[in-house]
Scaffold this active site. Sequence first.
Site, mmCIF file in Angstrom:
data_model
loop_
_atom_site.group_PDB
_atom_site.id
_atom_site.type_symbol
_atom_site.label_atom_id
_atom_site.label_comp_id
_atom_site.label_asym_id
_atom_site.label_seq_id
_atom_site.Cartn_x
_atom_site.Cartn_y
_atom_site.Cartn_z
ATOM 1 N N ASP A 143 0.830 -1.285 -0.119
ATOM 2 C CA ASP A 143 -0.042 -0.108 -0.111
ATOM 3 C C ASP A 143 0.817 1.442 0.120
ATOM 4 O O ASP A 143 0.256 2.349 -0.364
ATOM 5 C CB ASP A 143 -0.825 -0.006 1.263
ATOM 6 C CG ASP A 143 -1.858 -1.156 1.349
ATOM 7 O OD1 ASP A 143 -2.106 -1.743 0.276
ATOM 8 O OD2 ASP A 143 -2.509 -1.305 2.040
ATOM 9 N N GLU A 246 -9.678 -0.262 -5.026
ATOM 10 C CA GLU A 246 -10.538 -0.854 -4.288
ATOM 11 C C GLU A 246 -11.168 0.107 -3.060
ATOM 12 O O GLU A 246 -12.450 -0.096 -2.611
ATOM 13 C CB GLU A 246 -10.016 -2.013 -3.568
ATOM 14 C CG GLU A 246 -9.015 -1.527 -2.732
ATOM 15 C CD GLU A 246 -8.186 -2.861 -1.625
ATOM 16 O OE1 GLU A 246 -8.493 -3.828 -2.097
ATOM 17 O OE2 GLU A 246 -7.608 -2.587 -0.772
#
Length: 415
Positions: A143, A246
């Site tokens: 991330d 997402e």
Amino acid sequence: MKKNVIVGQSGGPTAAINSSLAGVYRTAKDRGANKVYGMLHGVQGLLEERYIDLADHIKTELDAELLKRTPAAFLGSCRYKLPEIHENKEVYERIFEVLNKLEIEAFIYIGGNDSMDTIKKLSDYAIITGHPTRFIGCPKTIDNDLALTDHTPGFGSAAKYIGTSMKEVIRDSFCLEYSKGLVSIVEIMGRNAGWLTGAAALAEGEDCDGPDLIYLPELPFDLEKFGDKVRKLLEKKTSVVVAVSEGIQTLDGRYVCELGSSVDFVDAFGHKQLSGTASYLASYIAGEIGCKTRSIEFSTLQRSASHSSSRVDILEAYQVGGAAVKAADEGDSGKMVVLQRLSDDPYQCGTEVKDVHKIANDEKLVPREWVNEEGTYVTNEFISYVRPLIQGDVSPVMVDGIPRHLYTPKELSER
Ligand code: F6P
């Protein structure tokens, strides 16, 4: 080092996480550690005294090289949230009992922001009780959302996979012609941070225009505007490719993935499982425009694609593992190793250690100025920041045409 080291892996795995493990092991051994233990499934496993002696698994130089090329957490991972110290002291007493039994001098935890919460709490407890074990965090997450570090190991390899696969998807989407056109929506991980989704722009080059639209989770997502944008693009092109995070949320703060089928799973840190954004948007566009759509979820592929990992990433992951052991050996505790970029061209990066209290549970997001005015693409500054991190390759060790990995410890799957 005079005694033993223990290392654990926690949170979402990456293609580079085991390179950090290899770095921890090698450096600990070089610095004289007697044993290097690996906790199975992080602190969750440690509480049940589940650990291995890494010397039984990394016996040769070839094993170490295979480990660097093996995706997913070799030791197994967990998403275990330690209680606050005042809430449940017994958990800490149990962990320190095991550390005492194993004569642990340094505790290294390879993980992201939630895992740094573990390092923070354990190092605080050691200070309160005057315990000599030192606790150091080793950064890892696809991330790329850890504070105070230029970037995180694991991100570069995932970004490389995304740029490459995006380019291949764009090629594929142009070769067939559908009467009303084709809209391909590609869903990319990263939770609330858009670093990975922005990496879709790496597909752009002399031979590829890149995706048409990129939506990061940092900015609210307007469904109607999105539909209009796609409709306009289809007036000029037969194929439209969109990269979406997402974690994109509607103007009223709902995750787009929750608009479709309900997603109920929530982990110990309160994170909802985010999945289904592309599929929801593909249905929405098909309904609104009546064109052919395709939803593509890179899902776990983007974090486990070690066959296409970045050399820079794998080397840096190894380096931070070594730096974590060095920091502990030199007396640091309650710190995390960070990567400090020294220059872009030539790309140079070093390591430092920073206070984990300033890192744990925080999220470093993509700055607003690295996204275009409309919020539909990343800027050149963004691309210049990511590009050095995806450079170089690590050749897999191929056996019978398939990459070879270091075998999984059998203890991992035992109950
Ligand atoms: O934190 C890393 C990450 O890969 C996120 O990008 C993603 O949202 C999450 O983990 C998925 O976790 P899990 O595999 O537990 O569903």
